[in-house]
Scaffold this active site. Structure first.
Site, short mmCIF file in Angstrom:
data_model
loop_
_atom_site.label_atom_id
_atom_site.label_comp_id
_atom_site.label_asym_id
_atom_site.label_seq_id
_atom_site.Cartn_x
_atom_site.Cartn_y
_atom_site.Cartn_z
N HIS A 174 16.02 -127.16 18.12
CA HIS A 174 16.68 -126.76 19.36
C HIS A 174 15.96 -125.52 19.88
CE1 HIS A 174 20.11 -126.40 22.19
NE2 HIS A 174 19.80 -125.10 22.14
N CYS A 175 15.37 -125.65 21.07
CA CYS A 175 14.58 -124.57 21.64
C CYS A 175 15.45 -123.75 22.60
CB CYS A 175 13.37 -125.12 22.38
SG CYS A 175 12.32 -123.84 23.10
N VAL A 176 15.60 -122.46 22.29
CA VAL A 176 16.42 -121.60 23.15
C VAL A 176 15.73 -121.32 24.48
CG1 VAL A 176 17.59 -120.53 21.19
CG2 VAL A 176 15.48 -119.52 22.06
#
Length: 405
Positions: free
Chosen positions: A258-260
């Site tokens: 999950h890429c912020v």
């Protein structure tokens, strides 16, 4: 609703002009603060929720709520960069503290398992503000040609287009429409001995480079594997390499992480666009840094000028440009490290999620000084691994008629 009206979190009709009215928690908090009494439990949380609910802007069909995490980058980034341009020591303090603050906020949100638009807002606003400073402070000096500005603009547009594609569906697995039987429950009184988890999407019979795709029924003899791939939160059996994202609350095919920075998962459907966006960003950022340093520090190579530029603080325009260059260099170094890890993982056909699980279970081997964790499960060689990555999302998993029923 008029443009200044909205329905608040309690379901009542409200108006922007009354944003400071009827806040019992805030009144009680001020009264307790003035009388040196402590706040009751949960008072600060209720005050923060009320303020966040009333932070809105007028819109056609009613006032639109503003996400609080969008505001700090818009206000603080220009202030910090302008303060850093006042003196060399101020620049050193600001450019050192900014990454620390961002990492601290990332740790805080990651620990609380919260989704936030702060990083996406920071990234997009940084791009826009750096481009604005380039046009306002660097281009008027006359050392940058029209073709160079056009090339930088095209790189920025291509990067934003790839980023927009990376923000789409990463490959979410469909949630089951009806209640499913848990995979660890035995099937009794069944004539065919099949588990009733077909509708939730088990691993299919078709495989590409060791990855199972599609959905099929699972026999009673495969209960152990169903336990391993069963997602209790989504109530489905995941295909091979799929994973559950605790921030998005969904299972994703070939989940990487999950890429912020894009506020979304990176999975089977958007992994290529994610790599493309990172690549365009690196090329555009390095090109913009080079053009700016050639203008501010004439006669020096970009690498030398980055560390030794005597005339950088001779005037405020040069100081602001040089400060923005250093800010871009710090961000580019961080994104370059992310891109390097991604390229190495693709070369070994391993995802970030699989690497973390291999480290936890001590089933992988560290390579290249620990930069990559090779699980050996899907590694088919450099060319085959890249060929598999380039074909991601080209053939979405097919669902059989009995699964749809």
């Amino acid at each position: 609703l008029c443009c200044c009206e909205y329905v608040d979190r309690r379901g009542e009709r409200n108006h922007l002009a009354a944003c400071c009215c009827d806040c019992e928690d805030l009144d009680e908090g001020c009264e307790r603060w003035l009388t040196c009494r402590s706040l009751p439990p949960g008072a600060l949380g209720r005050i923060a929720d009320t303020v966040a609910d009333r932070l809105r802007v007028p819109w056609f069909a009613g006032a639109v709520k503003i996400n609080v995490s969008l505001v700090p980058p818009l206000l603080l980034l220009p202030v910090f960069l302008h303060v850093a341009a006042l003196h060399f020591l101020l620049g050193l303090v600001v450019l050192t503290s900014l990454p620390v603050v961002v990492l601290w906020y990332y740790y805080l949100t990651h620990r609380r398992k919260e989704r936030t638009l702060f990083f996406l807002s920071l990234g997009l606003f940084s791009l826009g503000y750096m481009y604005y400073v380039f046009l306002q402070e660097v281009v008027p000096r006359g050392h940058v040609g029209f073709s160079q500005v056009l090339a930088l603009t095209c790189g920025l547009v291509l990067m934003l287009a790839a980023l927009s594609r990376a923000k789409t569906d990463p490959g979410y697995l469909p949630t089951p429409a009806s209640h499913q039987r848990l995979p660890d429950q035995s099937v009794r009184g069944s004539s065919d001995g099949l588990l009733g988890v077909a509708a939730s999407g088990a691993a299919g019979s078709r495989a590409v480079n060791g990855e199972a795709k599609g959905y099929s029924r699972m026999s009673a003899g495969e209960t152990a594997s169903a336990k391993k791939d069963w997602c209790a939160k989504c109530q489905l059996v995941r295909p091979a390499r799929a994973g559950h994202c605790r921030l998005c609350g969904r299972c994703v095919r070939r989940l990487d992480h999950h890429c912020v920075w894009i506020n979304s998962c990176v999975g089977e459907q958007n992994h290529q666009a994610f790599i493309l966006a990172l690549s365009f960003f690196m090329l555009t950022s390095v090109y913009g840094i080079t053009l700016t340093l050639h203008t501010v520090c004439r006669g020096r190579t970009p690498f030398v000028a980055l560390f030794y530029c005597p005339g950088a603080y001779s005037d405020y325009s040069s100081a602001l440009s040089f400060t923005c260059v250093w800010y871009c260099a710090i961000v580019t170094a961080g994104m370059g490290y992310i891109l390097l890890i991604q390229l190495l993982n693709i070369s070994y056909n391993v995802t970030e999620r699989e690497a973390r699980l291999a480290l936890r279970d001590n089933t992988g081997r560290r390579l290249l000084g620990g930069l990559v964790i090779d699980t050996g499960q899907y590694n088919r060689g450099f060319l085959c691994n890249w060929g598999h990555f380039l074909s991601l999302g080209s053939s979405p998993p097919q669902r059989s008629a009995e699964d749809i029923v």
